[in-house]
Scaffold this active site. Structure first.
Site, PDB file in Angstrom:
ATOM      1  N   SER A 154      -8.767  -2.055  -3.251  1.00 24.68           N
ATOM      2  CA  SER A 154      -8.986  -3.134  -4.217  1.00 24.68           C
ATOM      3  C   SER A 154      -8.722  -2.650  -5.645  1.00 24.68           C
ATOM      4  O   SER A 154      -8.581  -1.461  -5.882  1.00 24.68           O
ATOM      5  CB  SER A 154     -10.422  -3.631  -4.098  1.00 24.68           C
ATOM      6  OG  SER A 154     -11.288  -2.751  -4.768  1.00 24.68           O
ATOM      7  N   ASP A 160      -7.679  -0.426   6.589  1.00 24.15           N
ATOM      8  CA  ASP A 160      -9.117  -0.246   6.741  1.00 24.15           C
ATOM      9  C   ASP A 160      -9.374  -0.195   8.220  1.00 24.15           C
ATOM     10  O   ASP A 160      -8.783  -0.949   8.986  1.00 24.15           O
ATOM     11  CB  ASP A 160      -9.873  -1.460   6.178  1.00 24.15           C
ATOM     12  CG  ASP A 160     -10.015  -1.375   4.677  1.00 24.15           C
ATOM     13  OD1 ASP A 160     -10.486  -0.346   4.198  1.00 24.15           O
ATOM     14  OD2 ASP A 160      -9.645  -2.351   4.013  1.00 24.15           O
TER      15      ASP A 160
END
Lengths: 505, 505
Positions: free
Chosen positions: A210, A267
């Site tokens: 992010s 992820d």
């Protein structure tokens, strides 16, 4: 065979920053390379009087070094704690035995607690090369871990790092699975809960994929790289803290793995769960609330995935003795206005100071989280949590507690401003109907976030809103001209996917 | 926004060997790093007058460089074809779009021909970092590729490299899946087949996880790094050649991937098949014989695995238009005496020269392979292949052809000898009952093979043989004392697993 005596080389700091990888530079014609058969990319054990580390060799054929010098990269210099000119010896590395467990996992076998523990121990000691880490991360991705394996992974991560214990319980914590840019709630939640007398020893990570992790955002407001002893003092004094998890070493292997996940932009579910829960357990928490933003372009895209993850989190949480509650929230668009460390910190200050510019959706989300944790920990009775959270925010107690925490962590900082900005406006009037959070995050990252703290973007609109022609939709912020250009290039290529502005009928 | 003009830096060769990874070194306070926001480990595009490459940035905080210089590692210098002092400009890299296909594969999705082609194109252009390669290799391991995907992978590998075409057919080839140390048959097989008039444009690889690949062994006897044009001339003149596959660029992506597989010490089935068949197809072959050594401690451990691989190889072979035959051979122990490039070359010369020291099992295997290919290509009638092969060896035609090929490749070389040796003998009389090929290979590698060409070991015994006390079992060869020590340390730790010498009853 003659008796074998390893020669030494003198340590030289070359001032080369290779990021986290320790590199040693040696003349290819030096005694060591010749006697040991070392070649470029060999792994070598560097032994000083006090310490021993594993490093990757780059050989030198120029006069950068003399044949009796060994150059060290900044990471190697730091890890070894080297002094200029000290004698170093070198050896072939001991084989990293836990790599056979990684290979076993690559071939789809389940690992046990001891095997995960050995893997994480070697990772935390810097004995894995990046390719080994990448293979391990990949082999654990896409549901390739059983629930038992995730539990072992979590326990192994707790056991190899530092662990905290607190005199009183409950000890609460809050975590967001993330993936939705511009939605930093943690600093305010911690301030409210600590102001209500709860213990909340909060550690946060930096961004994985992010534009800003909570630690990145908090660092613009106060120091977050505290030692474990400093963190303990802050919590003992103020009830809560907001520190960077890596610096307190609660889950040392996890931090290394996250670096590789970031570079791969993947992820992995088991790793995600172990990463979250191991840090909570190591921090001594008893009650944990976990936020799942769900949306088409958030990290969690569907309710089905969210429910699967919820079941795993609560199962593994119970297995390691944590009360774990998952809350699904709207992940369709950013909750706040800012995306990027400084820009998100601005939203946080606006909420804490009860400014009229405070983004209402972000404030609501914070009150919901804080309220739920007040109820879970029995500080508020059922259905009274949100009222207590709102009151604590409105009467200024949360803002005073936040300032006290920042001061205890080393002093509150002033926010900086990015020198380069660019406004993206509506090309025509219309209804704002869709925003792609992934492209939005990418745009903020290309503008420099989180490495450049004041970089990122502001999101000025809300889904469903009617926009006028030329009404601002986004403002890009960058610290360098190059990064602003790079973000704008990307915007030019992806404008159509980024958002939908429907023509009025 | 002001008009943006990228500044330049002057190229400086630093003489740092980072193996295959191109690294650029820049002062962290130089104009470029500041204006572009580059940090250590950033990927940057380096642009010279003639070429553009992708490199990884290491920042420098010392006087190694001035702020107007950019240092290049040896790999970067070579790839860019840089000249000292020339002006270089720098840019943020274009996103590597095929990485999204890698991520898709990590999450278990099947890829198509176009996606594999883009992945291999980017890999061959050096646009993948090691961690991306490691993730791709891992995601394709353990039966995670469908037969269609392996076919696409093979076709993609052929399409992105050079391709050869020959005026006459059949064009034959021979390959061993390997994993059994000390079993190099190819040079003699090529010599026999070329002496019998067949076309055999043989390319071989260097060792992946073994102590010597065929290219490593051949290089001790003649140059093997030929260009494609040179290889073509050798084959046109002599009918056959023995060159290193990488140098002729028949499968450029494969070579990069093999480097990562070696470092991870994993072989992946789909990649293995694509790697073998793509090189045969690109070399213009029509008939291919593939050797599977099967044994407890060989690469292929069971008949079941061998049959599974055989089915895949022939299916994919047919799909890309190759006549493919698999032959399973005894993989219980090395076929020859030597393990390591020079030591294996000694066995080859002994067989070609019909010496009485020629290892009989290795010679038998060679005759079987050559005979089978003579029959597959209809040069010999059925069941007459082995007789023709034996005759070609015994009448000296194969040896003369081998010398002619070496001479056409640049001249035959004299073998060197390792300066450090150590003999391992039987501690008591007994029956030699078991040998672990993996530990044997590791021992030869720790002694320095294949990087140190004369290093490795000699295997003096055969399974089932009765040994006297003090009878030599192995002789270790090393080029440096450090490597000999390292191998001996490992031997001390693994002696019991390495072989079984049963006490006489």
């Amino acid at each position: 065979m003659t008796k074998f005596k390893p020669p030494t080389l003198k340590a030289k700091r070359l001032g080369i920053d290779t990021h986290e990888e320790p590199i040693v530079y040696m003349r290819e014609d030096c005694n060591i390379c010749r006697s040991e058969g070392f070649r470029a990319r060999s792994q070598v054990e560097i032994i000083s009087k006090h310490k021993q580390i594993l490093a990757t060799l780059n050989t030198v054929s120029s006069n950068l070094l003399t044949p009796d010098e060994a150059g060290l990269s900044e990471a190697a210099w730091r890890l070894l704690g080297a002094r200029s000119g000290e004698n170093l010896t070198f050896a072939h590395p001991l084989p990293v035995l836990s790599l056979s467990f990684v290979r076993s996992k690559v071939y789809g076998n389940a690992l046990n607690l001891e095997q995960f523990t050995e893997i994480f121990q070697d990772i935390s000691r810097g004995r894995y090369q990046d390719i080994h880490l990448a293979a391990f991360v990949t082999a654990c991705t896409d549901n390739r871990l059983t629930v038992d394996e995730i539990t072992y992974m979590t326990k192994a991560m707790v056991s190899i790092g530092e662990q905290l214990h607190w005199p009183t319980q409950p000890v609460v914590d809050k975590h967001s699975v993330g993936g939705l840019p511009g939605s930093c709630t943690t600093p305010v939640v911690v301030a409210i809960l600590a102001a209500c007398g709860l213990t909340i020893p909060k550690t946060s990570s930096r961004a994985i994929t992010s534009p800003a992790g909570t630690a990145d955002t908090m660092e613009t407001l106060a120091p977050v790289s505290l030692t474990l002893a400093e963190m303990r003092r802050v919590v003992e004094k103020e009830g809560g803290c907001l520190v960077w998890g890596n610096s307190v070493n609660l889950s040392p292997a996890d931090d290394v793995i996250i670096g590789v996940e970031r570079a791969l932009d993947i992820d992995n579910e088991g790793q995600l769960i172990a990463s979250i829960l191991s840090k909570k357990a190591a921090a001594g928490s008893t009650h944990v609330l976990i936020d799942f933003p769900v949306g088409d372009t958030a990290k969690i895209r569907s309710l089905e995935v969210a429910q699967h993850l919820e079941a795993l989190l609560t199962t593994v949480g119970t297995a390691i003795g944590l009360h774990t509650k998952v809350m699904m929230t709207d992940g369709m668009q950013p909750m706040g206005r800012g995306i990027g460390p400084v820009l998100e910190a601005q939203d946080i200050l606006a909420i804490l100071q009860n400014h009229k510019t405070a983004p209402p959706q972000l404030r609501d989300k914070i009150i919901t989280f804080a309220g739920t944790l007040l109820e879970m920990s029995s500080v508020a009775s059922e259905s009274m949590g949100m009222a207590l959270a709102t009151e604590t925010l409105e009467n200024g107690n949360a803002w005073r507690k936040f300032q006290a925490i920042c001061s205890a962590q080393g002093g509150m900082r002033k926010l900086t401003k990015a020198p380069f900005t660019h406004e993206i406006t509506a090309k025509h009037a219309g209804r704002f109907e869709q925003i792609n959070n992934r492209i939005l995050a990418k745009l903020a990252k290309l503008a420099g976030a989180p490495g450049a703290p004041s970089a990122g973007l502001e999101y000025h609109v809300r889904l469903g809103e009617m926009l006028d022609k030329h009404q601002p939709i986004l403002t890009l912020h960058a610290e360098t001209e190059g990064e602003l250009h790079y973000a704008l290039d990307y915007f030019g290529q992806h404008e159509k996917e980024l958002f939908t502005l429907k023509n009025p009928e």
